[in-house]
Design an enzyme around this catalytic site. Structure first.
Site, PDB file in Angstrom:
ATOM      1  N   ARG A  26      -8.334 -33.140 -39.452  1.00 26.97           N
ATOM      2  CA  ARG A  26      -7.859 -32.257 -40.525  1.00 26.97           C
ATOM      3  C   ARG A  26      -6.455 -31.715 -40.268  1.00 26.97           C
ATOM      4  O   ARG A  26      -5.854 -31.092 -41.127  1.00 26.97           O
ATOM      5  CB  ARG A  26      -8.866 -31.129 -40.752  1.00 26.97           C
ATOM      6  CG  ARG A  26     -10.062 -31.637 -41.578  1.00 26.97           C
ATOM      7  CD  ARG A  26     -11.266 -30.764 -41.440  1.00 26.97           C
ATOM      8  NE  ARG A  26     -10.964 -29.379 -41.760  1.00 26.97           N
ATOM      9  CZ  ARG A  26     -11.735 -28.356 -41.403  1.00 26.97           C
ATOM     10  NH1 ARG A  26     -12.834 -28.576 -40.712  1.00 26.97           N
ATOM     11  NH2 ARG A  26     -11.400 -27.141 -41.729  1.00 26.97           N
ATOM     12  N   THR A  92     -19.669 -32.933 -29.313  1.00 29.24           N
ATOM     13  CA  THR A  92     -19.252 -32.078 -28.199  1.00 29.24           C
ATOM     14  C   THR A  92     -20.151 -32.237 -26.957  1.00 29.24           C
ATOM     15  O   THR A  92     -19.653 -32.163 -25.833  1.00 29.24           O
ATOM     16  CB  THR A  92     -19.203 -30.599 -28.635  1.00 29.24           C
ATOM     17  OG1 THR A  92     -20.353 -30.301 -29.435  1.00 29.24           O
ATOM     18  CG2 THR A  92     -17.961 -30.318 -29.475  1.00 29.24           C
ATOM     19  N   ASN A 238      -8.655 -25.883 -36.667  1.00 27.48           N
ATOM     20  CA  ASN A 238      -9.042 -27.211 -37.146  1.00 27.48           C
ATOM     21  C   ASN A 238      -8.016 -27.801 -38.108  1.00 27.48           C
ATOM     22  O   ASN A 238      -8.021 -29.003 -38.348  1.00 27.48           O
ATOM     23  CB  ASN A 238     -10.409 -27.158 -37.832  1.00 27.48           C
ATOM     24  CG  ASN A 238     -11.541 -26.959 -36.821  1.00 27.48           C
ATOM     25  OD1 ASN A 238     -11.372 -27.191 -35.626  1.00 27.48           O
ATOM     26  ND2 ASN A 238     -12.674 -26.512 -37.294  1.00 27.48           N
ATOM     27  N   ALA A 374      38.626 -15.599 -30.281  1.00 26.01           N
ATOM     28  CA  ALA A 374      37.888 -16.144 -31.426  1.00 26.01           C
ATOM     29  C   ALA A 374      38.161 -17.637 -31.585  1.00 26.01           C
ATOM     30  O   ALA A 374      39.295 -18.089 -31.456  1.00 26.01           O
ATOM     31  CB  ALA A 374      38.302 -15.409 -32.694  1.00 26.01           C
ATOM     32  N   ARG A 434      51.907 -25.680 -27.734  1.00 32.85           N
ATOM     33  CA  ARG A 434      52.125 -25.723 -29.188  1.00 32.85           C
ATOM     34  C   ARG A 434      53.619 -25.816 -29.402  1.00 32.85           C
ATOM     35  O   ARG A 434      54.406 -25.434 -28.525  1.00 32.85           O
ATOM     36  CB  ARG A 434      51.541 -24.484 -29.871  1.00 32.85           C
ATOM     37  CG  ARG A 434      52.125 -23.178 -29.404  1.00 32.85           C
ATOM     38  CD  ARG A 434      51.343 -21.987 -29.960  1.00 32.85           C
ATOM     39  NE  ARG A 434      52.003 -20.740 -29.609  1.00 32.85           N
ATOM     40  CZ  ARG A 434      51.373 -19.617 -29.292  1.00 32.85           C
ATOM     41  NH1 ARG A 434      50.070 -19.567 -29.253  1.00 32.85           N
ATOM     42  NH2 ARG A 434      52.051 -18.534 -29.009  1.00 32.85           N
TER      43      ARG A 434
HETATM   44  C1  UD1 Z   1     -17.424 -26.270 -32.886  1.00 30.35           C
HETATM   45  C2  UD1 Z   1     -18.891 -25.870 -32.661  1.00 30.35           C
HETATM   46  C3  UD1 Z   1     -19.222 -24.684 -33.580  1.00 30.35           C
HETATM   47  C4  UD1 Z   1     -18.277 -23.548 -33.283  1.00 30.35           C
HETATM   48  C5  UD1 Z   1     -16.818 -23.997 -33.412  1.00 30.35           C
HETATM   49  C6  UD1 Z   1     -15.892 -22.914 -32.885  1.00 30.35           C
HETATM   50  C7  UD1 Z   1     -20.184 -27.860 -32.039  1.00 30.35           C
HETATM   51  C8  UD1 Z   1     -21.104 -28.918 -32.517  1.00 30.35           C
HETATM   52  N1  UD1 Z   1     -19.770 -26.986 -32.961  1.00 30.35           N
HETATM   53  O1  UD1 Z   1     -17.292 -26.735 -34.217  1.00 30.35           O
HETATM   54  O2  UD1 Z   1     -20.554 -24.252 -33.345  1.00 30.35           O
HETATM   55  O3  UD1 Z   1     -18.546 -22.466 -34.177  1.00 30.35           O
HETATM   56  O4  UD1 Z   1     -16.583 -25.169 -32.616  1.00 30.35           O
HETATM   57  O5  UD1 Z   1     -14.557 -23.209 -33.132  1.00 30.35           O
HETATM   58  O6  UD1 Z   1     -19.880 -27.814 -30.855  1.00 30.35           O
HETATM   59  N2  UD1 Z   1     -14.388 -32.626 -29.152  1.00 30.35           N
HETATM   60  C9  UD1 Z   1     -14.390 -33.646 -28.231  1.00 30.35           C
HETATM   61  N3  UD1 Z   1     -15.168 -34.739 -28.458  1.00 30.35           N
HETATM   62  C10 UD1 Z   1     -15.966 -34.864 -29.552  1.00 30.35           C
HETATM   63  C11 UD1 Z   1     -15.973 -33.803 -30.501  1.00 30.35           C
HETATM   64  C12 UD1 Z   1     -15.176 -32.698 -30.264  1.00 30.35           C
HETATM   65  O7  UD1 Z   1     -13.689 -33.565 -27.219  1.00 30.35           O
HETATM   66  O8  UD1 Z   1     -16.631 -35.896 -29.686  1.00 30.35           O
HETATM   67  C13 UD1 Z   1     -13.555 -31.426 -28.883  1.00 30.35           C
HETATM   68  C14 UD1 Z   1     -12.478 -31.167 -29.916  1.00 30.35           C
HETATM   69  O9  UD1 Z   1     -11.228 -31.684 -29.474  1.00 30.35           O
HETATM   70  C15 UD1 Z   1     -12.384 -29.653 -29.961  1.00 30.35           C
HETATM   71  C16 UD1 Z   1     -13.772 -29.210 -29.556  1.00 30.35           C
HETATM   72  O10 UD1 Z   1     -14.413 -30.303 -28.934  1.00 30.35           O
HETATM   73  O11 UD1 Z   1     -11.444 -29.169 -29.018  1.00 30.35           O
HETATM   74  C17 UD1 Z   1     -14.603 -28.720 -30.744  1.00 30.35           C
HETATM   75  O12 UD1 Z   1     -14.715 -29.754 -31.683  1.00 30.35           O
HETATM   76  P1  UD1 Z   1     -14.479 -29.494 -33.226  1.00 30.35           P
HETATM   77  O13 UD1 Z   1     -14.623 -30.788 -33.934  1.00 30.35           O
HETATM   78  O14 UD1 Z   1     -13.238 -28.719 -33.432  1.00 30.35           O
HETATM   79  O15 UD1 Z   1     -15.770 -28.592 -33.555  1.00 30.35           O
HETATM   80  P2  UD1 Z   1     -16.002 -27.549 -34.739  1.00 30.35           P
HETATM   81  O16 UD1 Z   1     -16.454 -28.269 -35.947  1.00 30.35           O
HETATM   82  O17 UD1 Z   1     -14.843 -26.659 -34.865  1.00 30.35           O
HETATM   83 CA    CA Z   2     -12.860 -26.444 -33.786  1.00 32.32          CA
END
Ligand code: UD1
Ligand code: CA
Length: 460
Positions: A26, A92, A238, A374, A434
């Site tokens: 995003r 995650t 995000n 200047a 000059r």
């Molecule tokens: C996540 C949490 C949500 C929380 C929010 C807070 C989960 C499932 N959800 O959602 O509960 O309220 O953060 O901001 O954990 N990442 C990886 N690998 C992956 C997926 C993500 O390294 O496969 C990293 C992303 O780079 C990021 C972080 O994990 O730094 C969180 O991922 P993101 O997709 O931003 O999760 P949210 O939807 O924001």
């Molecule tokens: Ca996030």
């Protein structure tokens, strides 16, 4: 905070895992999300800076495939950070498991942080650890969101945390909960792997959610706790709108710290600072000032309105601007003055020296108490290489002179206005380059008379 366990907890062995493998779709960017800057450095660097420092275990970062740039940024801000690669973006929990080897070797708590929460403070991480030390298998950092849209909700039963529900998977009633998951969690290192290995991907996104660890722990009779933080500190980024919101919050924090340390910001919202800005007591910063990374300003200096500074050292009592541009490598010593429409780059302006109007001083060394008139320009570049200009202490360089580098003006020397100086000038000498002034008495009067006569004859 008043938690007596905090200092002890901070010294316990601890592994912090920072997740930085998400694509951040995003953001609509060619740059990985965690490398986008807040207050002059990558979000990931802010998070790594907040992670506990200890001799044991320390820090690991999970990056996406072929993300040498993210790994390099991590190691630049935290040398020694171990890097693990999440080959496919599958959620995650899946990301955390990419660091299985580090988790297996860890001896204390395992803290999980997301690389997209740049406002997190080290105190909060210690607080989380202190809470973990009280016995819960898992502590989640929660916050009450004014607008919880997009965050996972913390579901409680009889005041106990029983589950985290991602927004996409939540019922209407669950969505009404305003207590949210910040993304920071502290696990008991002894149970984290067995919890993560039990997480499945039966959800709307088909991802392995770290947040499911709570329900699994509770089902096994382990206790999960919530520690609270303020919303501003746990803001997740995000998209670019949230990036701007995080920047605004960070700027507010930095400006507040500068003011409480004794600087006057005449119009705080119009001053932009960086994560490492060092601003002394009794510094005055006027409106519309941009301070990029690597700036230090000593006590009593004044930065007048609409000035732009990056990578510069400013001594005590220096005056800068209005409308000055100070680029990396500029050093302004005590009491120096750099005035309006002056650009300084990789140059020392000695104590008490003045460059007051409309100059470019690059790759130069200006001695103490010298006066640069200047419009003086150092011609430091021939299209291929850069050369240095040296002006001795107390020298006077007349207005609109060009100093063609490499060149040295001796101490106490004078350079006549409008000179193009290509050869060194000795100390206390006068250099003039000059042509001599010619004067024809009465010429203008007779010229006007001749032209008026021609016009009267009808010539135009
Ligand atoms: C996540 C949490 C949500 C929380 C929010 C807070 C989960 C499932 N959800 O959602 O509960 O309220 O953060 O901001 O954990 N990442 C990886 N690998 C992956 C997926 C993500 O390294 O496969 C990293 C992303 O780079 C990021 C972080 O994990 O730094 C969180 O991922 P993101 O997709 O931003 O999760 P949210 O939807 O924001
Ligand atoms: Ca996030």
């Amino acid at each position: 905070m008043g938690n007596n366990d905090a200092p002890a907890a901070a010294t316990r062995p601890c592994l912090t895992l920072v997740l930085a493998a998400g694509e951040g779709k995003r953001m609509r960017s060619a740059l990985p999300k965690v490398l986008h800057h807040v207050a002059g450095r990558a979000m990931l660097a802010h998070v790594l800076d907040a992670a506990p420092r200890g001799r044991d275990d320390d820090v690991a970062v999970i990056v996406g495939p072929d993300r040498g740039d993210v790994a390099a940024a991590a190691q630049a801000s935290r040398p020694g950070a171990r890097i693990f690669t999440q080959a496919e973006r599958r959620g995650t929990a899946h990301a955390v498991l990419a660091a299985r080897a580090a988790i297996e070797a860890a001896r204390g708590d395992v803290i999980i942080a997301y690389g997209d929460m740049p406002l997190i403070l080290p105190e909060t991480l210690s607080r989380l650890q202190a809470r973990r030390a009280q016995g819960a298998a898992l502590v989640v950092l929660g916050f009450h969101a004014a607008d919880p849209t997009g965050y996972g909700r913390l579901l409680q039963k009889d005041d106990q945390l029983v589950a985290i529900r991602e927004e996409r998977d939540a019922t209407a009633a669950e969505r009404a909960v305003s207590l949210c998951n910040s993304g920071l969690m502290a696990f008991d290192g002894a149970v984290i792997l067995s919890l993560l290995d039990a997480i499945g991907n039966a959800n709307s996104q088909g991802e392995f959610y770290l947040t499911d660890a709570v329900e699994i722990a509770v089902a096994r009779g382990l206790s999960c706790a919530v520690e609270l933080a303020g919303e501003a500190e746990v803001k997740g980024v995000n998209d670019r709108v949230q990036l701007a919101e995080a920047e605004a919050l960070m700027q507010e924090r930095l400006r507040r710290a500068a003011m409480l340390a004794g600087a006057t910001l005449v119009d705080p919202p119009s001053v932009h600072l960086s994560f490492d800005s060092k601003i002394g007591a009794d510094v005055i910063i006027e409106p519309q000032v941009y301070i990029g990374p690597g700036v230090s300003i000593e006590g009593g200096a004044i930065i007048h309105a609409s000035s732009n500074l990056e990578g510069v050292k400013i001594g005590a009592g220096v005056h800068v601007g209005p409308f000055a541009r100070l680029r990396p490598g500029a050093v302004l010593e005590k009491g120096a003055k750099v005035g309006n429409f002056v650009e300084v780059k990789a140059a020392r302006i000695g104590a008490g020296a003045k460059v007051s109007h409309l100059s470019y001083i690059g790759d130069a060394d200006i001695g103490a108490d010298a006066n640069i008139g200047a419009g003086v320009i150092t011609c430091n570049y021939d299209g291929f290489l850069k050369y240095r200009t040296t002006v001795g202490a107390g020298a006077f360089v007349g207005s609109n002179s060009a100093l063609v580098a490499p060149v040295t003006i001796g101490a106490g020397a004078y350079v006549g206005s409008g000179s193009v100086i290509t050869r060194d000038v000795g100390a206390d000498a006068l250099a003039l380059e000059r042509s001599q002034q010619l004067e024809k008495p009465g010429w203008a009067q007779s010229f006007r008379a001749r032209r008026l006569a021609m016009k009267a004859k009808g010539r135009s």
